[in-house]
Write an enzyme that holds these catalytic residues in place. Structure first.
Site, PDB file in Angstrom:
ATOM      1  N   TYR A 144      36.605  93.203  70.857  1.00  0.00           N
ATOM      2  CA  TYR A 144      37.574  93.718  71.831  1.00  0.00           C
ATOM      3  C   TYR A 144      38.498  92.566  72.186  1.00  0.00           C
ATOM      4  O   TYR A 144      38.042  91.468  72.496  1.00  0.00           O
ATOM      5  CB  TYR A 144      36.830  94.215  73.076  1.00  0.00           C
ATOM      6  CG  TYR A 144      37.721  94.736  74.169  1.00  0.00           C
ATOM      7  CD1 TYR A 144      38.427  95.936  74.004  1.00  0.00           C
ATOM      8  CD2 TYR A 144      37.867  94.057  75.375  1.00  0.00           C
ATOM      9  CE1 TYR A 144      39.243  96.432  75.011  1.00  0.00           C
ATOM     10  CE2 TYR A 144      38.681  94.552  76.395  1.00  0.00           C
ATOM     11  CZ  TYR A 144      39.358  95.737  76.206  1.00  0.00           C
ATOM     12  OH  TYR A 144      40.165  96.227  77.204  1.00  0.00           O
ATOM     13  N   ASP A 247      39.692  84.256  69.861  1.00  0.00           N
ATOM     14  CA  ASP A 247      39.753  84.897  71.168  1.00  0.00           C
ATOM     15  C   ASP A 247      38.544  84.406  71.963  1.00  0.00           C
ATOM     16  O   ASP A 247      37.424  84.879  71.794  1.00  0.00           O
ATOM     17  CB  ASP A 247      39.746  86.419  71.015  1.00  0.00           C
ATOM     18  CG  ASP A 247      39.844  87.117  72.368  1.00  0.00           C
ATOM     19  OD1 ASP A 247      39.808  86.412  73.402  1.00  0.00           O
ATOM     20  OD2 ASP A 247      39.945  88.352  72.391  1.00  0.00           O
ATOM     21  N   LYS A 275      38.767  84.673  81.706  1.00  0.00           N
ATOM     22  CA  LYS A 275      37.492  84.807  82.408  1.00  0.00           C
ATOM     23  C   LYS A 275      36.931  83.520  83.049  1.00  0.00           C
ATOM     24  O   LYS A 275      37.324  83.163  84.148  1.00  0.00           O
ATOM     25  CB  LYS A 275      36.480  85.455  81.475  1.00  0.00           C
ATOM     26  CG  LYS A 275      37.007  86.845  80.998  1.00  0.00           C
ATOM     27  CD  LYS A 275      35.975  87.831  80.657  1.00  0.00           C
ATOM     28  CE  LYS A 275      36.647  89.166  80.319  1.00  0.00           C
ATOM     29  NZ  LYS A 275      35.833  90.318  80.370  1.00  0.00           N
TER      30      LYS A 275
HETATM   31  N1  PMP Z   1      39.346  89.405  74.776  1.00  0.00           N
HETATM   32  C1  PMP Z   1      38.023  89.503  74.926  1.00  0.00           C
HETATM   33  C2  PMP Z   1      37.121  88.834  73.943  1.00  0.00           C
HETATM   34  C3  PMP Z   1      37.485  90.219  76.001  1.00  0.00           C
HETATM   35  O1  PMP Z   1      36.157  90.322  76.120  1.00  0.00           O
HETATM   36  C4  PMP Z   1      38.363  90.818  76.927  1.00  0.00           C
HETATM   37  C5  PMP Z   1      37.859  91.579  78.132  1.00  0.00           C
HETATM   38  N2  PMP Z   1      36.536  91.865  78.185  1.00  0.00           N
HETATM   39  C6  PMP Z   1      39.753  90.694  76.724  1.00  0.00           C
HETATM   40  C7  PMP Z   1      40.209  89.975  75.640  1.00  0.00           C
HETATM   41  C8  PMP Z   1      40.733  91.306  77.679  1.00  0.00           C
HETATM   42  O2  PMP Z   1      40.734  90.618  78.877  1.00  0.00           O
HETATM   43  P1  PMP Z   1      41.300  91.305  80.221  1.00  0.00           P
HETATM   44  O3  PMP Z   1      40.303  92.361  80.598  1.00  0.00           O
HETATM   45  O4  PMP Z   1      41.375  90.174  81.187  1.00  0.00           O
HETATM   46  O5  PMP Z   1      42.624  91.862  79.896  1.00  0.00           O
END
Ligand code: PMP
Length: 436
Positions: A144, A247, A275
């Site tokens: 994701y 990512d 995060k």
């Molecule tokens: N990349 C990864 C690996 C994630 O786990 C997430 C959210 N869980 C995102 C991008 C998107 O982040 P956000 O919810 O802050 O938009």
């Protein structure tokens, strides 16, 4: 009977009257009887509106690495809020946070701040396309990368059985509302299978702008990369002039101060962070090295954001990185996480349940299947019903992971040895109950 006590139920009714399904993010909706309303967080705990305390292993889906309401972060944010937060100019706090970021993640030459993981991956994909002049992106099944159109394919919500042959997977659109044509710009493959990546690149490598990869599957149990996989991606990207994007929204500042690059020893061209760099405040970064990240400076590739680098966000990042840089939080995460991973494995063995505990101490998953998973397709063999029952039993005992095993347990450094012991007792009892 659901998880809501009387007061929580009343608050949820108020939430539902005003917020669609009572939530501001769809992943938070657990149904009308199990969606909790939270009063406050404190260290490793969250409290619902009935005053029930839970040891928190959701940690906001990962960001809360130090514990809720960490005093240093709270103070830095309060000071920043009082000093004005949004300027149409660079602020000193932003400069300081960028310096701290770069000393924590030394492979990075330069970065720009933004606010969410979604924005970070969106900008990274745009930058890679603008830099290479190519359109196609390769991602891996079960990963994701945020909610924007370009990456919402074959995410962990997609049924693995509908993904087609692993040799030529079907990219499954994870939402309505994405123009069909977008699917022509995405390729999806199973994680950990370098042969398939090589095959794809032999066939169409010259059209692929970027490989975007969570270095470990933070949205699918915490499945780890096999030795050589990330190294292989690096090599292929070098060979074909493709941008490698890690990512690190979940792994960054959580699995080590330097993130996945430090742990796995492979260096991407771009990294997306969010995060854990802000302990729960909305702050993110697109970071990179060399010509790729500097391409923004030469113009023509748009990147912007009114709130990018705002005072509260960068103050939170600066203070969080300071605390993480002492190393103490990582020592705590390592100790608590190892005890939990070993304890869960031992309890499963004692109760005759075949399980695999995968990931790293700061974020790990529990898979109820005969074989350890290598990629997202293996989640088809996991006993989802059993896992959901166990988690519901744990929550009733005051311990709260997410009820879906794909979402790893996230630890925070405020966990005490007693919390860990309480957690293992709750797991033991809940597993026995679910098996009965
Ligand atoms: N990349 C990864 C690996 C994630 O786990 C997430 C959210 N869980 C995102 C991008 C998107 O982040 P956000 O919810 O802050 O938009």
């Amino acid at each position: 009977m659901g998880l809501q006590g009387e007061k929580t139920a009343t608050w949820f009714a108020r939430a539902k009257a005003n917020l669609v399904n009572g939530v501001s993010s769809q992943f938070r909706y657990w149904g009308d009887e199990d969606t909790l309303v939270i009063d406050r967080g404190e260290g490793a705990y969250v409290y619902d509106m009935d005053g029930n305390r839970y040891i928190d292993y959701q940690c906001g889906f990962g960001p809360v690495v130090l514990g809720h309401g960490h005093p240093d972060v709270a103070q830095a944010v309060a000071e920043a809020a009082a000093a004005g937060t949004t300027f149409a100019m660079t602020s000193a706090r932003e400069v300081v946070a960028a310096e701290k970021f770069r000393s924590a993640v030394p492979w990075v030459d330069a970065l720009r701040f933004t606010n969410t993981g979604t924005e970070a991956t969106m900008h990274a994909v745009r930058l890679a396309r603008g830099f290479t002049g190519r359109d196609v992106i390769l991602k891996f099944e079960g990963q994701y990368h945020g909610v924007h159109d370009y990456v919402m394919f074959s995410t962990a919500g997609s049924p693995p059985t509908a993904m087609g042959s692993r040799y030529r997977p079907v990219p499954l659109q994870s939402s309505s509302g994405i123009p069909h044509v977008i699917s022509t710009f995405i390729r999806t493959l199973p994680f950990n299978d370098l042969d398939l990546v090589e095959r794809l690149f032999r066939d169409q490598g010259h059209t692929i702008a970027a490989i975007i990869v969570e270095p470990m599957l933070g949205n699918a149990f915490g499945i780890m990369p096999e030795k050589g996989f990330l190294e292989g991606l690096r090599k292929i990207c070098d060979q074909y002039g493709t941008v490698l994007i890690f990512d690190e929204v979940k792994t960054g500042f959580r699995i080590a101060l330097g993130g996945a690059q430090e742990v796995f020893g492979v260096t991407p061209d771009l990294g997306t962070f969010a995060k854990s760099m802000g302990n729960g405040f909305p702050v993110a970064a697109i970071a990179g090295r060399g010509e790729v990240i500097q391409a923004w400076g030469r113009g023509g590739i748009a990147q912007a954001g009114t709130y990018s680098g705002n005072g509260v966000a960068v103050a939170a990042a600066g203070a969080t990185i300071d605390v993480l840089s002492t190393g103490e939080p990582y020592a705590r995460l390592e100790k608590a996480g190892k005890t939990l991973m070993e304890g869960v494995g031992r309890i499963c063995a004692e109760q005759g349940v075949t399980a695999h505990v995968v990931g790293v101490p700061a974020m790990f998953g529990i898979v109820f299947s005969d074989e350890p998973p290598k990629d997202f397709r293996d989640s088809a063999h996991h006993n989802d019903q059993l896992y959901g029952d166990v988690v519901m039993g744990m929550i009733r005992r005051g311990v709260m992971p997410v009820d879906d095993a794909l979402e790893p347990w996230f630890l925070c450094a405020a966990l005490t040895d007693e919390d860990v012991a309480t957690t293992l007792t709750a797991f033991d009892e809940a597993l026995a109950e679910a098996m009965a």
